[in-house]
Enzyme design. Structure first.
Site, PDB file in Angstrom:
ATOM      1  N   ASP A  95      26.027   9.839 -31.432  1.00  0.00           N
ATOM      2  CA  ASP A  95      26.200  10.792 -31.809  1.00  0.00           C
ATOM      3  C   ASP A  95      26.987  11.555 -30.790  1.00  0.00           C
ATOM      4  OD1 ASP A  95      25.440  12.579 -33.963  1.00  0.00           O
ATOM      5  OD2 ASP A  95      25.106  13.515 -32.143  1.00  0.00           O
ATOM      6  N   ILE A  96      28.122  11.875 -31.172  1.00  0.00           N
ATOM      7  CA  ILE A  96      29.020  13.112 -30.359  1.00  0.00           C
ATOM      8  C   ILE A  96      28.638  14.112 -29.557  1.00  0.00           C
ATOM      9  CG2 ILE A  96      31.861  13.401 -29.386  1.00  0.00           C
ATOM     10  CD1 ILE A  96      30.846  10.358 -28.930  1.00  0.00           C
ATOM     11  N   HIS A 134      48.081  15.426 -29.364  1.00  0.00           N
ATOM     12  CA  HIS A 134      48.924  15.947 -28.295  1.00  0.00           C
ATOM     13  C   HIS A 134      48.410  16.767 -27.862  1.00  0.00           C
ATOM     14  CE1 HIS A 134      49.782  20.016 -30.833  1.00  0.00           C
ATOM     15  NE2 HIS A 134      49.686  18.465 -31.937  1.00  0.00           N
ATOM     16  N   ASP A 144      45.162  23.475 -32.743  1.00  0.00           N
ATOM     17  CA  ASP A 144      45.884  22.786 -32.696  1.00  0.00           C
ATOM     18  C   ASP A 144      46.859  22.568 -31.097  1.00  0.00           C
ATOM     19  OD1 ASP A 144      48.438  21.397 -33.404  1.00  0.00           O
ATOM     20  OD2 ASP A 144      49.803  23.538 -34.409  1.00  0.00           O
ATOM     21  N   GLU A 173      54.831  17.543 -28.848  1.00  0.00           N
ATOM     22  CA  GLU A 173      54.801  17.223 -29.976  1.00  0.00           C
ATOM     23  C   GLU A 173      55.265  17.979 -30.802  1.00  0.00           C
ATOM     24  OE1 GLU A 173      53.057  17.295 -34.345  1.00  0.00           O
ATOM     25  OE2 GLU A 173      53.083  18.707 -32.355  1.00  0.00           O
ATOM     26  N   GLU A 174      54.878  19.556 -30.639  1.00  0.00           N
ATOM     27  CA  GLU A 174      55.451  20.386 -31.104  1.00  0.00           C
ATOM     28  C   GLU A 174      57.130  20.636 -30.412  1.00  0.00           C
ATOM     29  OE1 GLU A 174      54.311  22.372 -32.836  1.00  0.00           O
ATOM     30  OE2 GLU A 174      51.482  22.271 -32.004  1.00  0.00           O
ATOM     31  N   ASP A 192      45.098  14.752 -34.813  1.00  0.00           N
ATOM     32  CA  ASP A 192      45.586  16.415 -34.929  1.00  0.00           C
ATOM     33  C   ASP A 192      44.854  17.589 -35.606  1.00  0.00           C
ATOM     34  OD1 ASP A 192      47.402  18.231 -34.417  1.00  0.00           O
ATOM     35  OD2 ASP A 192      49.186  17.372 -35.010  1.00  0.00           O
ATOM     36  N   HIS A 216      49.494  28.310 -35.712  1.00  0.00           N
ATOM     37  CA  HIS A 216      50.789  28.143 -34.494  1.00  0.00           C
ATOM     38  C   HIS A 216      50.891  29.840 -34.397  1.00  0.00           C
ATOM     39  CE1 HIS A 216      53.425  24.528 -34.968  1.00  0.00           C
ATOM     40  NE2 HIS A 216      52.084  24.502 -34.579  1.00  0.00           N
ATOM     41  N   ASP A 260      32.612  19.009 -35.604  1.00  0.00           N
ATOM     42  CA  ASP A 260      31.083  17.813 -34.899  1.00  0.00           C
ATOM     43  C   ASP A 260      31.919  16.750 -35.905  1.00  0.00           C
ATOM     44  OD1 ASP A 260      29.126  16.280 -33.875  1.00  0.00           O
ATOM     45  OD2 ASP A 260      27.868  17.954 -34.892  1.00  0.00           O
TER      46      ASP A 260
END
Ligand code: DPN
Ligand code: ZN
Length: 313
Positions: A39-40, A121, A133, A167-168, A196, A283, A298
């Site tokens: 479990d993270i 990214h 993002d 990436e952007e 992403d 953005h 989660d």
């Protein structure tokens, strides 16, 4: 695991040593038939996000390509990975007259001829800190990589994590990476998973549908948690998986939505807000620490770990 039990044996009594040997052998047996992913801890994922947010605040408010906040983000993630025992490389490229950086982290071991990659990214847009993002995917990947290390995972495949630059600006870093591989190296990559935007504030649970087998690993996982998913329609060319799928590599991944607006149906199944964007700060300057849904972050981080464990075993 081997390293750690050797130290424990050396420091324990003879009885403790023999008990540890038995425990170690049993754990070893279990790990050979695909141990379940841990479990993270979402608190740990949020901790990495706080660091990325502080980095943005200390560097003019963003982590964009060519700005100091981007390189500082690479240094933060690389430091954690190096400490944990990953073999890291920073791949440089040029974009718009500024140096860009991809961070590649290999977990030692596994078959070099059969590589599973997972990435996302690390750059933001210039407007803000880029916490959803794509701090979210970056932090989830980092925490899963650290879990690979602390679990002393011994996958049969070779595991490689990646954090992409620029990436952007049109998926520049990931495209540069795929182009930099010769045909033989490209051929060894059996799959690439992309993360992403995995903590959108009004989240959808979208699974990339490009490859059925990879898609199923995620949809089965979420079904087991009673979370309904939808195929991530229209995302095909929109993030770093594009470079891999263009090169014929099977791709999968997760997405909780960007500027798209949640429908009534979706709001009902995901307990969200209809008529509102999945990420109303997409953005924008307001993509900060408040622009996250903890439950989605989660669940998606756990799903990421599950896929890495299952697909690399
Ligand atoms: N490529 C994302 C961005 O960084 O703006 C948006 C996105 C992510 C779109 C994933 C589709 C899938
Ligand atoms: Zn973006």
């Amino acid at each position: 695991m081997k390293r750690r039990s050797a130290i424990a044996v050396a420091t324990g009594t003879a009885l403790a040593a023999s008990l540890l040997t038995v425990a170690g052998a049993q754990a070893g047996e279990q790990s050979s038939d695909a141990a379940a992913a841990p479990d993270i801890s979402v608190e740990n994922v949020q901790g990495h996000l706080k660091e990325l947010d502080s980095i943005a605040q200390a560097n003019g408010g963003n982590r964009a390509h060519g700005e100091p906040g981007y390189k500082a983000s690479v240094d933060y993630v690389k430091g954690k990975l190096d400490e944990a025992g990953f073999e890291t490389q920073v791949q440089e490229f040029d974009e718009g007259g500024a140096t860009g950086y991809n961070l590649i982290a290999d977990w030692p071991g596994g078959s070099g001829d059969d590589v599973l990659m997972a990435g996302g990214h690390l750059d933001s847009v210039t407007e803000g800190a880029g916490i959803n993002d794509n701090g979210s995917g970056s932090a989830g990947l980092l925490e899963v990589a650290l879990a690979v290390a602390s679990g002393d995972l011994e996958p049969s495949k070779h595991l490689r994590f990646a954090w992409w630059g620029a990436e952007e600006l049109g998926m520049v870093g990931s495209t540069h990476y795929v182009d930099s591989l010769d045909e033989a190296e490209r051929g060894k990559i059996g799959g690439y998973l992309n993360f992403d935007m995995i903590g959108s504030p009004n989240p959808g649970y979208f699974v990339y549908q490009e490859d059925q087998a990879l898609e199923k690993v995620f949809t089965d996982y979420f079904a087991g948690k009673n979370i309904e998913t939808e195929p991530a329609e229209g995302t095909e060319g929109r993030s770093d998986h594009a470079a891999f799928s263009d090169a014929g590599i099977p791709v999968g991944g997760l997405f909780t939505g960007a500027e798209g607006v949640m429908t009534e149906d979706q709001a009902a199944k995901w307990n969200g807000t209809a008529g509102e964007a999945f990420d109303k700060c997409y953005h924008s300057q307001c993509d900060g620490m408040d622009n996250l849904n903890t439950e989605a972050l989660d669940a998606n981080s756990d799903a990421l770990a599950h896929a890495v464990w299952e697909l690399s075993s």
